[in-house]
Design an enzyme around this catalytic site. Sequence first.
Site, PDB file in Angstrom:
ATOM      1  N   TYR A 141       0.836  -1.201   0.000  1.00  0.00           N
ATOM      2  CA  TYR A 141       0.000   0.000   0.000  1.00  0.00           C
ATOM      3  C   TYR A 141       0.878   1.261   0.000  1.00  0.00           C
ATOM      4  O   TYR A 141       0.733   2.150  -0.844  1.00  0.00           O
ATOM      5  CB  TYR A 141      -0.932  -0.006   1.222  1.00  0.00           C
ATOM      6  CG  TYR A 141      -1.544   1.334   1.518  1.00  0.00           C
ATOM      7  CD1 TYR A 141      -2.337   1.968   0.562  1.00  0.00           C
ATOM      8  CD2 TYR A 141      -1.331   1.973   2.738  1.00  0.00           C
ATOM      9  CE1 TYR A 141      -2.893   3.212   0.817  1.00  0.00           C
ATOM     10  CE2 TYR A 141      -1.879   3.210   3.006  1.00  0.00           C
ATOM     11  CZ  TYR A 141      -2.665   3.826   2.041  1.00  0.00           C
ATOM     12  OH  TYR A 141      -3.203   5.063   2.299  1.00  0.00           O
ATOM     13  N   LEU A 189      -8.746   0.892  14.379  1.00  0.00           N
ATOM     14  CA  LEU A 189      -8.866   0.761  15.837  1.00  0.00           C
ATOM     15  C   LEU A 189     -10.060   1.532  16.410  1.00  0.00           C
ATOM     16  O   LEU A 189     -10.862   0.963  17.154  1.00  0.00           O
ATOM     17  CB  LEU A 189      -7.556   1.228  16.496  1.00  0.00           C
ATOM     18  CG  LEU A 189      -7.564   1.158  18.024  1.00  0.00           C
ATOM     19  CD1 LEU A 189      -7.676  -0.294  18.502  1.00  0.00           C
ATOM     20  CD2 LEU A 189      -6.303   1.807  18.597  1.00  0.00           C
TER      21      LEU A 189
HETATM   22  N1  UDP Z   1      -4.969  -2.116  16.219  1.00  0.00           N
HETATM   23  C1  UDP Z   1      -5.232  -3.036  17.219  1.00  0.00           C
HETATM   24  N2  UDP Z   1      -6.385  -3.762  17.144  1.00  0.00           N
HETATM   25  C2  UDP Z   1      -7.277  -3.637  16.126  1.00  0.00           C
HETATM   26  C3  UDP Z   1      -7.003  -2.691  15.102  1.00  0.00           C
HETATM   27  C4  UDP Z   1      -5.849  -1.952  15.193  1.00  0.00           C
HETATM   28  O1  UDP Z   1      -4.447  -3.193  18.153  1.00  0.00           O
HETATM   29  O2  UDP Z   1      -8.295  -4.358  16.100  1.00  0.00           O
HETATM   30  C5  UDP Z   1      -3.736  -1.309  16.294  1.00  0.00           C
HETATM   31  C6  UDP Z   1      -2.846  -1.463  15.087  1.00  0.00           C
HETATM   32  O3  UDP Z   1      -1.928  -2.527  15.291  1.00  0.00           O
HETATM   33  C7  UDP Z   1      -2.155  -0.103  15.033  1.00  0.00           C
HETATM   34  C8  UDP Z   1      -3.199   0.849  15.614  1.00  0.00           C
HETATM   35  O4  UDP Z   1      -4.139   0.045  16.316  1.00  0.00           O
HETATM   36  O5  UDP Z   1      -1.025  -0.084  15.870  1.00  0.00           O
HETATM   37  C9  UDP Z   1      -3.924   1.648  14.558  1.00  0.00           C
HETATM   38  O6  UDP Z   1      -4.371   0.745  13.575  1.00  0.00           O
HETATM   39  P1  UDP Z   1      -5.383   1.158  12.433  1.00  0.00           P
HETATM   40  O7  UDP Z   1      -5.707  -0.085  11.664  1.00  0.00           O
HETATM   41  O8  UDP Z   1      -6.512   1.920  13.015  1.00  0.00           O
HETATM   42  O9  UDP Z   1      -4.566   2.182  11.531  1.00  0.00           O
HETATM   43  P2  UDP Z   1      -3.142   2.014  10.781  1.00  0.00           P
HETATM   44  O10 UDP Z   1      -2.094   2.348  11.802  1.00  0.00           O
HETATM   45  O11 UDP Z   1      -3.058   0.627  10.250  1.00  0.00           O
HETATM   46  O12 UDP Z   1      -3.225   3.041   9.700  1.00  0.00           O
END
Ligand code: UDP
Length: 327
Positions: A141, A189
Site C-alpha cells: 500500500y 482501531l
Molecule cells: N490495532 C489493534 N487492534 C485492532 C485494530 C488496530 O491493536 O483491532 C492497532 C494497530 O496494530 C495499530 C493501531 O491500532 O497499531 C492503529 O491501527 P489502524 O488499523 O486503526 O490504523 P493504521 O495504523 O493501520 O493506519
Amino acid sequence: MKVLVTGGAGYIGSATVVQLLEAGHRVVVFDNLCQGHRAALHPEAALFEGDLLDRAAVDRVMAEYAPEGILHFASHTLVGESMERPFLYLDDNVRAGLNLLESAAEHGVRRFILSSTANLFGLHDRIPIDESAPVVPGSPYGESKHLLERILHWMDDRFGMRYAALRYFNACGAVSPDLGEDHDPETHLIPLVLQVALGQREHVTIFGDDYDTPDGTCVRDYVHVYDLARAHVLALQALDRGSRTYNLGNGRGFSVREVIEAAREVTGHPIPAVLGPRRPGDPAVLVAASDRIRGELGWEPRYTEMRDILESAWRWHQAHPRGYGDR
Ligand code: UDP
C-alpha cells in the site's frame, strides 16, 4: 475553482468536499461507490459514477467538467490487506492514478492533490517523522503511494502540473454526526473500539503488547478528518506557488491502550480488550512532525486531544450504528 474529487463519497473525501464547497469551490465527485457511500455525498456536489480503471470514463469526466484542480482520494487503503494481496495495490492503485494523471495532463489540468500516507515510513529511526525522513514503504500500500508521489514529480517536470502530496498519519473522528467512518470490513482501531461500546462486538483485540513503547502497544498519531480536510483546502490554494509535500499529523502519539482507555471514559462502556499477536506491517511508533505545513500554510490542527477525537466519532457511531446502512 472547479475541482474534481475522486473518492469524494469516501471517509476523508466526503469531509473535504464540505470544506471545498464552504470555501466557494465547485465540486464534482468521481466515485465508483464501492467503498464510498451515496449518503455521504454532499447535495451541492455533482456525482460522476465511474471507475478510475476505466480510462474512457476518466476522459469523459475531464471533457465534461473541465476541472481546474483534482483531489485524488480514491484508493485501496489497507496496510494489512496489501500485505495479503500486493497486486491489488501495486497494480490497481498505480494504474488508477496513472489513468487520472494522463487524462489530466491531456486535458490541461495543472493542479493535483494526492492522498499519501505515513506508511511511506515503514522503517525510521527518528520520531517525530518529518518530510526529510527516508522513504521506505512499510507495505505494498505504502509503495503504491510512493510510486504515485514519484510520478507526480514527473508530471510537474514535464507538464507543469503543480501537486501536493499529503501524507496522512491515522485519520480519525467525524466532521458531523451525519458524516463519519464506515468501512466494510472495518479494520481501524477507533471504529472497532466504538463498535464494542455499541454492543456490536464482544471485545477489541490488541495487536501485540511487546513493542518498544511505554506500554508495549503501538503508538500512532491520530489526526482528525476535519483537520485533514482543512489541509487540502489550504494546499489547493497554495499550489500555484509550487509543488509541495507535507506530513500531516497532530504531532502527538497515543498508544492502543491509551485509545481504548479514553474510549472507556467517553462512552462509559468497559470495552473489554484481549491480547492478540502482532499484525504484519505495523511499525511500533508513527508520529508526524507537521512543522512544514504549519509554517508554510498556517495549518493548525483543531483536534489534538484523544477525548475530543473520540467524542466526535462516538456522536457519529451513536447516530448511525450501522454506518450509512447501504451494505
Ligand atoms: N490495532 C489493534 N487492534 C485492532 C485494530 C488496530 O491493536 O483491532 C492497532 C494497530 O496494530 C495499530 C493501531 O491500532 O497499531 C492503529 O491501527 P489502524 O488499523 O486503526 O490504523 P493504521 O495504523 O493501520 O493506519
